[in-house]
Write a protein that holds these residues in place. Structure first.
Motif, mmCIF file in Angstrom:
data_model
loop_
_atom_site.group_PDB
_atom_site.id
_atom_site.type_symbol
_atom_site.label_atom_id
_atom_site.label_comp_id
_atom_site.label_asym_id
_atom_site.label_seq_id
_atom_site.Cartn_x
_atom_site.Cartn_y
_atom_site.Cartn_z
ATOM 1 N N GLY A 143 0.816 -1.215 0.000
ATOM 2 C CA GLY A 143 0.000 0.000 0.000
ATOM 3 C C GLY A 143 0.842 1.255 0.000
ATOM 4 O O GLY A 143 0.495 2.255 -0.642
ATOM 5 N N MET A 144 1.967 1.244 0.717
ATOM 6 C CA MET A 144 2.872 2.395 0.715
ATOM 7 C C MET A 144 3.448 2.621 -0.677
ATOM 8 O O MET A 144 3.501 3.755 -1.167
ATOM 9 N N LEU A 145 3.874 1.551 -1.313
ATOM 10 C CA LEU A 145 4.446 1.664 -2.668
ATOM 11 C C LEU A 145 3.430 2.238 -3.650
ATOM 12 O O LEU A 145 3.794 2.999 -4.555
ATOM 13 N N ALA A 146 2.172 1.874 -3.453
ATOM 14 C CA ALA A 146 1.116 2.341 -4.364
ATOM 15 C C ALA A 146 0.632 3.741 -4.036
ATOM 16 O O ALA A 146 -0.152 4.317 -4.806
ATOM 17 N N SER A 147 1.090 4.301 -2.911
ATOM 18 C CA SER A 147 0.552 5.590 -2.459
ATOM 19 C C SER A 147 1.610 6.674 -2.305
ATOM 20 O O SER A 147 1.398 7.646 -1.579
ATOM 21 N N VAL A 148 2.731 6.514 -2.983
ATOM 22 C CA VAL A 148 3.765 7.553 -2.933
ATOM 23 C C VAL A 148 3.185 8.866 -3.465
ATOM 24 O O VAL A 148 2.487 8.882 -4.481
ATOM 25 N N GLN A 149 3.448 9.949 -2.739
ATOM 26 C CA GLN A 149 2.917 11.282 -3.054
ATOM 27 C C GLN A 149 1.409 11.386 -2.825
ATOM 28 O O GLN A 149 0.779 12.343 -3.269
ATOM 29 N N GLU A 150 0.824 10.413 -2.152
ATOM 30 C CA GLU A 150 -0.615 10.455 -1.859
ATOM 31 C C GLU A 150 -0.774 10.235 -0.348
ATOM 32 O O GLU A 150 -0.912 9.099 0.122
ATOM 33 N N PRO A 151 -0.741 11.309 0.432
ATOM 34 C CA PRO A 151 -0.643 11.198 1.893
ATOM 35 C C PRO A 151 -1.704 10.345 2.573
ATOM 36 O O PRO A 151 -1.385 9.559 3.463
ATOM 37 N N SER A 152 -2.964 10.472 2.187
ATOM 38 C CA SER A 152 -4.003 9.732 2.913
ATOM 39 C C SER A 152 -3.855 8.229 2.714
ATOM 40 O O SER A 152 -3.970 7.448 3.674
ATOM 41 N N GLY A 153 -3.586 7.817 1.484
ATOM 42 C CA GLY A 153 -3.394 6.392 1.220
ATOM 43 C C GLY A 153 -2.142 5.863 1.888
ATOM 44 O O GLY A 153 -2.122 4.742 2.405
ATOM 45 N N PHE A 154 -1.093 6.682 1.886
ATOM 46 C CA PHE A 154 0.167 6.278 2.495
ATOM 47 C C PHE A 154 -0.006 6.112 4.010
ATOM 48 O O PHE A 154 0.502 5.156 4.605
ATOM 49 N N THR A 155 -0.739 7.036 4.616
ATOM 50 C CA THR A 155 -0.987 6.957 6.055
ATOM 51 C C THR A 155 -1.765 5.697 6.409
ATOM 52 O O THR A 155 -1.449 5.004 7.381
ATOM 53 N N ALA A 156 -2.785 5.376 5.609
ATOM 54 C CA ALA A 156 -3.579 4.168 5.864
ATOM 55 C C ALA A 156 -2.705 2.919 5.766
ATOM 56 O O ALA A 156 -2.828 1.994 6.576
ATOM 57 N N ALA A 157 -1.819 2.889 4.787
ATOM 58 C CA ALA A 157 -0.937 1.742 4.619
ATOM 59 C C ALA A 157 0.071 1.651 5.762
ATOM 60 O O ALA A 157 0.420 0.561 6.221
ATOM 61 N N ASP A 158 0.539 2.798 6.215
ATOM 62 C CA ASP A 158 1.468 2.850 7.348
ATOM 63 C C ASP A 158 0.812 2.264 8.600
ATOM 64 O O ASP A 158 1.395 1.444 9.319
ATOM 65 N N ILE A 159 -0.418 2.669 8.876
ATOM 66 C CA ILE A 159 -1.151 2.161 10.034
ATOM 67 C C ILE A 159 -1.364 0.656 9.908
ATOM 68 O O ILE A 159 -1.229 -0.101 10.885
ATOM 69 N N LEU A 160 -1.681 0.192 8.699
ATOM 70 C CA LEU A 160 -1.881 -1.238 8.464
ATOM 71 C C LEU A 160 -0.595 -2.017 8.757
ATOM 72 O O LEU A 160 -0.629 -3.082 9.372
ATOM 73 N N PHE A 161 0.540 -1.477 8.329
ATOM 74 C CA PHE A 161 1.827 -2.139 8.562
ATOM 75 C C PHE A 161 2.063 -2.335 10.055
ATOM 76 O O PHE A 161 2.452 -3.426 10.501
ATOM 77 N N HIS A 162 1.826 -1.296 10.838
ATOM 78 C CA HIS A 162 2.098 -1.382 12.273
ATOM 79 C C HIS A 162 1.088 -2.281 12.981
ATOM 80 O O HIS A 162 1.416 -2.917 13.987
ATOM 81 N N LEU A 163 -0.145 -2.358 12.450
ATOM 82 C CA LEU A 163 -1.088 -3.341 12.977
ATOM 83 C C LEU A 163 -0.553 -4.745 12.715
ATOM 84 O O LEU A 163 -0.599 -5.608 13.589
ATOM 85 N N GLY A 164 -0.037 -4.960 11.514
ATOM 86 C CA GLY A 164 0.545 -6.255 11.185
ATOM 87 C C GLY A 164 1.697 -6.609 12.101
ATOM 88 O O GLY A 164 1.866 -7.764 12.486
ATOM 89 N N LEU A 165 2.484 -5.598 12.453
ATOM 90 C CA LEU A 165 3.587 -5.805 13.394
ATOM 91 C C LEU A 165 3.063 -6.388 14.702
ATOM 92 O O LEU A 165 3.632 -7.336 15.258
ATOM 93 N N ALA A 166 1.965 -5.825 15.199
ATOM 94 C CA ALA A 166 1.364 -6.319 16.441
ATOM 95 C C ALA A 166 0.797 -7.720 16.264
ATOM 96 O O ALA A 166 0.972 -8.587 17.127
ATOM 97 N N VAL A 167 0.115 -7.956 15.153
ATOM 98 C CA VAL A 167 -0.492 -9.271 14.904
ATOM 99 C C VAL A 167 0.584 -10.349 14.819
ATOM 100 O O VAL A 167 0.369 -11.499 15.233
ATOM 101 N N THR A 168 1.763 -9.996 14.320
ATOM 102 C CA THR A 168 2.846 -10.962 14.161
ATOM 103 C C THR A 168 3.336 -11.500 15.495
ATOM 104 O O THR A 168 3.960 -12.558 15.567
ATOM 105 N N THR A 169 3.049 -10.809 16.594
ATOM 106 C CA THR A 169 3.417 -11.316 17.919
ATOM 107 C C THR A 169 2.548 -12.494 18.343
ATOM 108 O O THR A 169 2.905 -13.241 19.259
ATOM 109 N N GLY A 170 1.374 -12.627 17.718
ATOM 110 C CA GLY A 170 0.438 -13.664 18.131
ATOM 111 C C GLY A 170 -0.244 -13.355 19.457
ATOM 112 O O GLY A 170 -0.913 -14.217 20.028
#
Length: 252
Positions: A143-170
Motif C-alpha cells: 500500500g505504501m508503494l502504491a501511495s507515494v505522493q498520496e498522503p491519505s493512502g500512504f498513512t492508511a498503509a502505514d497504520i496497516l503495517f504497524h497493525l501487522g507488526l502487532a499481529v505478528t506477535t500472536g
C-alpha cells in the motif's frame, strides 16, 4: 404441563461485593466476553435475567450494562437486548486522538510511548512470526508503494503495517493496544507527509525503513528488528514532530 428446560448459566462469578454490586456484575459479564462464552454479535441475556442470575435488582443490572457499553464491550439499542462487541482499541483510540490533537506536548508524549511500546513488539514479533501478521505487514508495504505522493493512502498503509507488526506477535492484547494507537500513528504520519518539500527519495526512504523492519522480523532476528524500528522512529517520527513545531511557529 411441559417443563421449561433449565438454561445453562452464562456467567461464572462469585456473588459481588454488596458495596460494588454493579462493578461485580460488569466484571463477571466482561469475563464471559473475554473467555469466549459470549461471542461478538451474540445477544446478552435480558436485563431481568441478568438481575436474577446475580441476585441483584434491575437498576444494578442496568448500571452494569451501562458500564460495559461505556467501555466499548457491548452495544445497546433502545428496546433491544444488548449485544457483545469484538474487543478492540476503539475507546482508547478516541482518547489518544483527543490528547494528541490538544497540544504538541501530548503528541510528543504519545510518540515517545510508541517508541517504547513498539520496540518491544518488534522483538516479540521476530520471535513469534505469526503468518497472519507477516501478511498484513506485506499488504502495508504494498500500500505504501502504491501511495507515494498520496498522503491519505500512504498513512492508511502505514497504520496497516504497524497493525501487522502487532499481529505478528500472536498476542491478541498487543493487537488491541496497537489498534488503540491509530490516532497517534495517523497524526504523526500525516504531519510527516505534509512537508511541502518531501521528495520521491523521502517517500522511498520511509518505505525502505519499513521494509527493513519486515525483513528482520521475517528472518527471526529480534536484535535487528529492534534496531531497525528504533532507526525508523529516529528518522520518521522525530522529523514529524519537528514539522509540527514549524507549523505551530507559523500559526503564531
Amino acid at each position: 404441563m411441559t417443563e421449561i428446560p433449565e438454561r445453562k448459566p452464562v456467567f461464572t462469578a462469585k456473588p459481588p461485593n454488596p458495596s460494588r454490586l454493579a462493578d461485580g456484575v460488569s466484571d463477571a459479564i466482561a469475563a464471559a466476553l473475554f473467555d469466549g462464552r459470549i461471542s461478538p454479535g451474540e445477544p446478552l441475556p435480558p436485563e431481568g435475567e441478568i438481575a436474577r442470575e446475580f441476585g441483584v435488582s434491575k437498576p444494578i443490572a442496568r448500571e452494569a450494562l451501562r458500564q460495559l457499553t461505556a467501555a466499548g464491550l457491548i452495544f445497546t439499542q433502545q428496546g433491544k437486548v444488548a449485544r457483545a462487541k469484538a474487543l478492540s482499541g476503539e475507546s482508547m483510540d478516541k482518547i489518544y486522538g483527543y490528547a494528541v490533537r490538544s497540544s504538541l506536548k501530548r503528541l510528543r508524549e504519545a510518540n515517545e510511548m510508541r517508541r517504547v511500546v513498539e520496540t518491544g513488539i518488534a522483538r516479540l514479533a521476530a520471535e513469534r512470526r505469526d503468518p497472519e501478521g507477516l501478511e498484513i505487514m506485506r499488504q502495508g508495504l504494498a500500500g505504501m508503494l502504491a501511495s507515494v505522493q498520496e498522503p491519505s493512502g500512504f498513512t492508511a498503509a502505514d497504520i496497516l503495517f504497524h497493525l501487522g507488526l502487532a499481529v505478528t506477535t500472536g498476542n491478541y492484547m498487543i493487537r488491541v493496544h496497537m489498534e488503540s494507537m491509530r490516532s497517534v500513528q495517523r497524526e504523526v504520519s500525516e504531519l510527516f507527509s505534509r512537508r511541502a518539500n518531501r521528495s520521491d527519495a523521502d517517500w522511498r526512504a520511509t518505505i525502505d525503513r519499513h521494509q527493513a523492519i519486515y525483513d528482520a522480523i521475517a528472518v527471526g532476528d529480534a536484535d535487528l528488528a529492534e534496531q531497525k524500528i528504533r532507526e525508523h522512529f529516529e528518522a520518521a517520527d522525530i522529523a514529524s514532530l519537528e514539522v509540527a513545531d514549524k507549523l505551530k511557529d507559523a500559526e503564531r
